[in-house]
Design an enzyme around this catalytic site. Structure first.
Site, PDB file in Angstrom:
ATOM      1  N   ALA A  32      -0.553 -20.749  12.119  1.00  0.00           N
ATOM      2  CA  ALA A  32      -0.154 -22.163  12.114  1.00  0.00           C
ATOM      3  C   ALA A  32       1.366 -22.292  12.137  1.00  0.00           C
ATOM      4  O   ALA A  32       1.916 -23.169  12.819  1.00  0.00           O
ATOM      5  CB  ALA A  32      -0.728 -22.863  10.888  1.00  0.00           C
ATOM      6  N   ARG A  34       3.550 -20.155  13.446  1.00  0.00           N
ATOM      7  CA  ARG A  34       4.080 -19.776  14.747  1.00  0.00           C
ATOM      8  C   ARG A  34       3.746 -20.790  15.825  1.00  0.00           C
ATOM      9  O   ARG A  34       4.576 -21.095  16.681  1.00  0.00           O
ATOM     10  CB  ARG A  34       3.577 -18.377  15.114  1.00  0.00           C
ATOM     11  N   SER A  52      -4.724 -29.193   4.597  1.00  0.00           N
ATOM     12  CA  SER A  52      -5.155 -27.990   3.899  1.00  0.00           C
ATOM     13  C   SER A  52      -6.051 -28.406   2.744  1.00  0.00           C
ATOM     14  O   SER A  52      -5.997 -29.550   2.285  1.00  0.00           O
ATOM     15  CB  SER A  52      -3.943 -27.212   3.367  1.00  0.00           C
ATOM     16  N   ARG A  53      -6.864 -27.460   2.269  1.00  0.00           N
ATOM     17  CA  ARG A  53      -7.629 -27.755   1.053  1.00  0.00           C
ATOM     18  C   ARG A  53      -6.721 -27.892  -0.146  1.00  0.00           C
ATOM     19  O   ARG A  53      -7.095 -28.472  -1.155  1.00  0.00           O
ATOM     20  CB  ARG A  53      -8.653 -26.640   0.786  1.00  0.00           C
ATOM     21  N   HIS A  95     -13.888 -21.565  11.625  1.00  0.00           N
ATOM     22  CA  HIS A  95     -13.625 -22.254  12.888  1.00  0.00           C
ATOM     23  C   HIS A  95     -14.744 -23.197  13.301  1.00  0.00           C
ATOM     24  O   HIS A  95     -14.496 -24.321  13.737  1.00  0.00           O
ATOM     25  CB  HIS A  95     -13.377 -21.237  14.002  1.00  0.00           C
ATOM     26  N   LYS A 113      -8.433 -18.520  18.313  1.00  0.00           N
ATOM     27  CA  LYS A 113      -9.441 -17.505  18.645  1.00  0.00           C
ATOM     28  C   LYS A 113      -9.873 -16.734  17.399  1.00  0.00           C
ATOM     29  O   LYS A 113      -9.082 -16.583  16.455  1.00  0.00           O
ATOM     30  CB  LYS A 113      -8.909 -16.572  19.730  1.00  0.00           C
ATOM     31  N   ARG A 179      -5.743  -9.124   4.141  1.00  0.00           N
ATOM     32  CA  ARG A 179      -6.942  -9.966   4.221  1.00  0.00           C
ATOM     33  C   ARG A 179      -7.868  -9.525   5.354  1.00  0.00           C
ATOM     34  O   ARG A 179      -9.073  -9.816   5.333  1.00  0.00           O
ATOM     35  CB  ARG A 179      -6.544 -11.427   4.410  1.00  0.00           C
ATOM     36  N   ASP A 192     -11.039  -9.957  15.094  1.00  0.00           N
ATOM     37  CA  ASP A 192      -9.621 -10.284  14.996  1.00  0.00           C
ATOM     38  C   ASP A 192      -8.825  -9.740  16.179  1.00  0.00           C
ATOM     39  O   ASP A 192      -8.270 -10.504  16.976  1.00  0.00           O
ATOM     40  CB  ASP A 192      -9.050  -9.752  13.678  1.00  0.00           C
TER      41      ASP A 192
END
Length: 358
Positions: A32, A34, A52-53, A95, A113, A179, A192
């Site tokens: 986000a 970038r 955001s949460r 997503h 993606k 992560r 990923d």
């Protein structure tokens, strides 16, 4: 077949050729950051809200980037009447739910993606967008780069002839606490990093008729390395590889009966390639600045072009193309035994501490 005298010019739209839309950023993590930076530096698009949460993360993000509105929930962002299109930048396990949330609120959507964690989720998003009459696309930035459109035109013109060989590789090194090794997000190399070689293979040749894949587990039990051999009914053979354990050349190669293309590192980002005749006597070189993630802005420009023209999809990365790529990844995952929590619905098992700043 005649070897081209010159390479075609890219047809990617310029930032000033498309309407300036109002964007909402859903997610506050690495990608986000970038996307927001490059869109603001290189286009006329307006980033007007972030969600955001965590209200605090949203406020910090908006302060860093000078974004007018910060929303402390996903629902609040997508209901913002001053937003035209949502960029979903949350972990890929979310997503599907976030894309559907935006579409249900009447917002166009550009989803980082992979579009979903499997082909079924991608097809669900595609169906929802079509029923709503809204634009939706997977933000696989490789598909929107100028060099990709040059190669696209060469393929469409038959400059390479019938394809018989393709390879694509990507490898990076990640510490064991990253992560990417968390199965609950879901982690692992396939969804990923492996998305890029899989995109290249399915873009060029479609879904393989045969897939033989092997993988090796890493920290957390997720796949850390995957290799797959692919074959198509027409005789083409391919190989795709991804790894979280070390940096690899990260190049791609495409060979046909008339010519071949060598895409330089990193093949999925901005940079150069060489078109060479099959006999090696003639060559042409495409060069563009290797600006890495600065090239993310092209996907926002293309989304704005399509939305401004009332196009429900981009021809550079159709929703059905995203589904096919995920079908290949589904087949690879099935053979490597990699589940990585991907069949869970978004939100299940997502540890707050590893959500890329969600």
């Amino acid at each position: 077949m005649t070897f081209p005298r010159v390479l075609p010019a890219p047809r990617t739209p310029g930032p000033g050729q498309v309407p300036a839309l109002r964007w909402g950023i859903l997610g506050t993590g690495w990608i986000a950051e970038r996307f927001t930076d490059t869109v603001r530096r290189n286009t006329t698009q307006q980033i007007v809200a972030v969600g955001s949460r965590s209200a605090e993360r949203a406020r910090r993000f908006s302060s860093r980037h000078g974004i007018p509105r910060a929303h402390g929930s996903d629902e609040s962002l997508v209901q913002d009447p001053g937003v035209d299109v949502i960029y979903v930048a949350t972990p890929h396990g979310s997503h599907r739910d976030h894309a559907l949330l935006a579409l249900d609120a009447g917002k166009h959507v550009l989803v980082e993606k992979p579009l979903g964690v499997n082909a079924a989720q991608a097809a669900e998003i595609a169906g929802a967008a079509r029923r709503a009459g809204l634009f939706a696309a997977e933000a696989l930035w490789s598909a929107f780069l100028p060099k990709t459109d040059v190669l696209r035109q060469l393929l469409d013109d038959g400059a390479l002839g019938a394809i018989h060989t393709l390879t694509a590789d990507i490898g990076e090194y990640f510490d064991s606490g990253h992560r990417i090794f968390d199965p609950g997000l879901p982690g692992g190399d396939i969804l990923d990093l492996g998305t890029y070689p899989a995109w290249f293979a399915t873009w060029i040749q479609g879904l393989p008729d045969e897939v033989k894949a092997r993988g090796r587990a890493g920290p957390g039990g997720v796949n850390a390395q995957t290799m797959a051999t692919l074959s198509w009914a027409g005789g083409a053979l391919g190989q795709v590889h991804s790894s979280l354990e070390s940096f690899t050349p990260t190049r791609a190669y495409l060979a046909g009966e008339a010519a071949s293309v060598q895409l330089e590192e990193p093949f999925y980002g901005p940079g150069g390639f060489v078109l060479r005749s099959a006999d090696g006597r003639r060559s042409l070189r495409w060069e563009e600045p290797d600006v890495r993630h600065e090239g993310l802005f092209h996907e926002a420009v293309e989304a704005a072009r399509c939305i401004g023209a009332s196009l429900p999809e981009t021809p550079y990365r159709r929703l059905d193309d995203s589904v096919v790529t995920l079908r290949l990844l589904d087949l690879i995952r099935a053979q490597t035994g990699d589940t990585s929590g991907v069949e869970k619905r978004a939100g299940d098992g997502c540890a707050e501490s590893k959500e890329q700043g969600r």
